[in-house]
Design an enzyme around this catalytic site. Structure first.
Site, short mmCIF file in Angstrom:
data_model
loop_
_atom_site.label_atom_id
_atom_site.label_comp_id
_atom_site.label_asym_id
_atom_site.label_seq_id
_atom_site.Cartn_x
_atom_site.Cartn_y
_atom_site.Cartn_z
N LYS A 142 1.61 0.95 -18.87
CA LYS A 142 0.67 1.67 -17.63
C LYS A 142 0.13 2.63 -17.89
O LYS A 142 -1.24 2.99 -17.78
CB LYS A 142 1.05 2.25 -16.28
CG LYS A 142 1.59 0.89 -15.78
CD LYS A 142 1.87 0.67 -14.26
CE LYS A 142 2.53 -0.95 -13.51
NZ LYS A 142 2.96 -1.46 -12.96
N LYS A 163 4.95 -10.28 -20.31
CA LYS A 163 5.21 -10.40 -19.02
C LYS A 163 4.21 -11.54 -17.97
O LYS A 163 3.36 -10.55 -17.97
CB LYS A 163 6.05 -9.52 -18.64
CG LYS A 163 7.28 -9.46 -17.27
CD LYS A 163 7.19 -8.14 -16.30
CE LYS A 163 6.15 -7.64 -15.64
NZ LYS A 163 6.69 -6.54 -14.98
N LYS A 207 1.72 -8.92 -11.96
CA LYS A 207 0.64 -9.18 -10.77
C LYS A 207 -1.02 -8.99 -11.22
O LYS A 207 -1.57 -8.76 -10.14
CB LYS A 207 1.62 -8.96 -9.23
CG LYS A 207 1.24 -7.56 -9.24
CD LYS A 207 1.66 -7.82 -7.34
CE LYS A 207 3.56 -7.12 -7.50
NZ LYS A 207 3.17 -6.01 -7.93
P1 ATP Z 1 2.70 -4.86 -12.01
O1 ATP Z 1 1.61 -5.74 -11.87
O2 ATP Z 1 1.34 -4.44 -10.19
O3 ATP Z 1 3.22 -3.68 -12.60
P2 ATP Z 1 4.86 -6.67 -11.12
O4 ATP Z 1 4.05 -7.46 -11.07
O5 ATP Z 1 5.52 -6.00 -12.19
O6 ATP Z 1 3.46 -6.03 -11.04
P3 ATP Z 1 6.40 -5.13 -9.65
O7 ATP Z 1 5.91 -4.73 -7.86
O8 ATP Z 1 6.32 -4.41 -10.38
O9 ATP Z 1 5.11 -6.31 -9.93
O10 ATP Z 1 7.89 -5.59 -9.04
C1 ATP Z 1 8.18 -6.65 -8.59
C2 ATP Z 1 9.45 -7.18 -9.29
O11 ATP Z 1 9.89 -8.00 -9.19
C3 ATP Z 1 10.42 -5.77 -9.25
O12 ATP Z 1 11.76 -6.34 -9.11
C4 ATP Z 1 10.32 -6.84 -10.55
O13 ATP Z 1 11.01 -6.46 -11.44
C5 ATP Z 1 10.04 -8.64 -10.46
N1 ATP Z 1 8.94 -8.74 -11.24
C6 ATP Z 1 7.91 -8.61 -11.86
N2 ATP Z 1 7.54 -9.28 -12.59
C7 ATP Z 1 8.71 -10.18 -13.01
C8 ATP Z 1 9.09 -11.22 -13.98
N3 ATP Z 1 7.23 -11.22 -14.73
N4 ATP Z 1 9.72 -12.01 -14.51
C9 ATP Z 1 10.67 -11.69 -13.44
N5 ATP Z 1 10.78 -10.67 -12.55
C10 ATP Z 1 9.72 -9.90 -12.36
#
Ligand code: ATP
Ligand code: LTN
Length: 330
Positions: free
Chosen positions: A114, A196, A199
């Site tokens: 980040k 990965k 969002k």
């Molecule tokens: P950001 O992009 O804002 O960092 P993010 O999409 O990574 O967000 P988080 O809010 O950080 O999402 O994660 C919420 C939950 O979803 C966590 O348990 C995280 O491990 C899971 N998660 C996020 N992205 C993935 C993915 N691509 N595959 C599996 N699990 C995920």
């Protein structure tokens, strides 16, 4: 432990529209603990470690809560709340900052990632983010934390902080375990299957959102990056196909062998179409229920309020223990 039952806690940041990564890695599993006390927060305090537009953050906070419910979390059976509405999170977060080491926080890969993506805003909150996450977890004497694999390092840190604190002051916190699914633990981007699905990815074609319309889901899967081969199987250079196989497995429950046999000789086109259809079919009822819930803001506010009151009740118990142990005036 609260009320004898095992405690499950997790959270998702309202930092964007939720993806099928969030769904398959985390949200879908929130409903997998019928005999536990389940506590799920919308992690808005975490979300402001990256600059947010206030009105959007508020709207997404409601939406995330509505999505929790649309995915089957009944607010009568689970504690659903917004993190910032329970001040004990920030309070314990500060205390745990003082039991988190600069060196260990510096090693967190999410912080490093980040910091690269937001080089103009490497704020202290981004750095101490995992101590706040530890506070979310330890505040409720949590036993199990359902998350995707990317959160494993933060979870390890929460365990270390709990053990360090318990070592100094005697038993205060339950040391939590992760609950990480085998197939959906890391869903990858459809445009770059080595990174990965996230969002906050600025490219909407890389990401399937839980609330995407069926046509959009089909189109995104159709365009997903694969390789020049034709066989639906795992292997060197086939990260795109492996990702689609994971997604298909999650939505249909089929094994790798079943998937390979089903698409034997049919090529990638037919496979991508099937993945899109399976995803669209599973997500349809969630989207419909979400739309119904979002139409009743007063109800969502009622759920938030009740959830925050319930969470605060348990949080207070841990906080009074912490205050006593640390030596704050009673
Ligand atoms: P950001 O992009 O804002 O960092 P993010 O999409 O990574 O967000 P988080 O809010 O950080 O999402 O994660 C919420 C939950 O979803 C966590 O348990 C995280 O491990 C899971 N998660 C996020 N992205 C993935 C993915 N691509 N595959 C599996 N699990 C995920
Ligand atoms: N840091 C998590 C979101 C999160 C969380 C939590 C997960 C905030 N508090 C407590 C589990 C338990 C993330 O997914 N980035």
């Amino acid at each position: 432990m609260l009320d004898e039952k095992k405690v499950v806690l997790s959270g998702i940041q309202p930092s964007g529209n939720l993806t099928i990564g969030n769904y398959l890695g985390a949200l879908r599993n929130f409903d997998a603990f019928p005999d536990c006390k389940c506590i799920y927060c919308v992690a808005d305090l975490h979300a402001i470690t990256v600059r947010q537009v206030p009105a959007e953050l508020r709207r997404r906070t409601y939406e995330t809560l509505a999505l929790y419910m649309a995915c089957g979390l009944d607010p009568e059976k689970n504690i659903l709340f917004v993190q910032s509405q329970v001040p004990a999170h920030a309070e314990l977060g500060w205390v745990l900052d003082c039991y988190s080491m600069f060196g260990e926080l510096s090693r967190m890969t999410q912080f490093k990632d980040k910091s690269q993506h937001h080089a103009d805003n490497i704020n202290a909150g981004l750095f101490t983010y995992p101590a706040l996450m530890a506070a979310d977890i330890l505040l409720y004497q949590t036993d199990l934390v359902p998350v995707g694999i990317d959160q494993k390092q933060h979870l390890e840190l929460a365990r270390n902080i709990a053990e360090r604190f318990n070592g100094i002051y005697g038993d205060t916190f339950t040391v939590p375990d992760g609950y990480i699914p085998t197939t959906g633990m890391k869903i990858m981007s459809l445009c770059d299957p080595t990174s990965k699905m996230s969002k906050s990815d600025p490219n909407p074609n890389a990401v399937v959102y839980i609330l995407d319309e069926p046509e959009v889901i089909l189109r995104k899967f159709k365009r997903a990056v694969t390789d020049s081969g034709t066989e639906v199987c795992r292997g060197e250079g086939k990260e795109g196909i492996a990702n689609l196989m994971n997604i298909y497995a999650c939505f249909t429950g089929k094994s790798d062998d079943e998937i390979s046999a089903e698409f034997d000789g049919r090529g990638y086109g037919a496979f991508k179409q099937a993945v899109g259809e399976a995803a669209a079919e599973c997500l349809r009822p969630i989207r419909e229920q979400f739309t119904r819930l979002m139409a009743d803001k007063a109800y969502l506010e009622e759920v938030m309020k009740k959830g925050a009151d319930q969470a605060a009740y348990y949080a207070r118990k841990t906080m009074s223990k912490v205050r006593r142990k640390v030596g704050f005036a009673l």
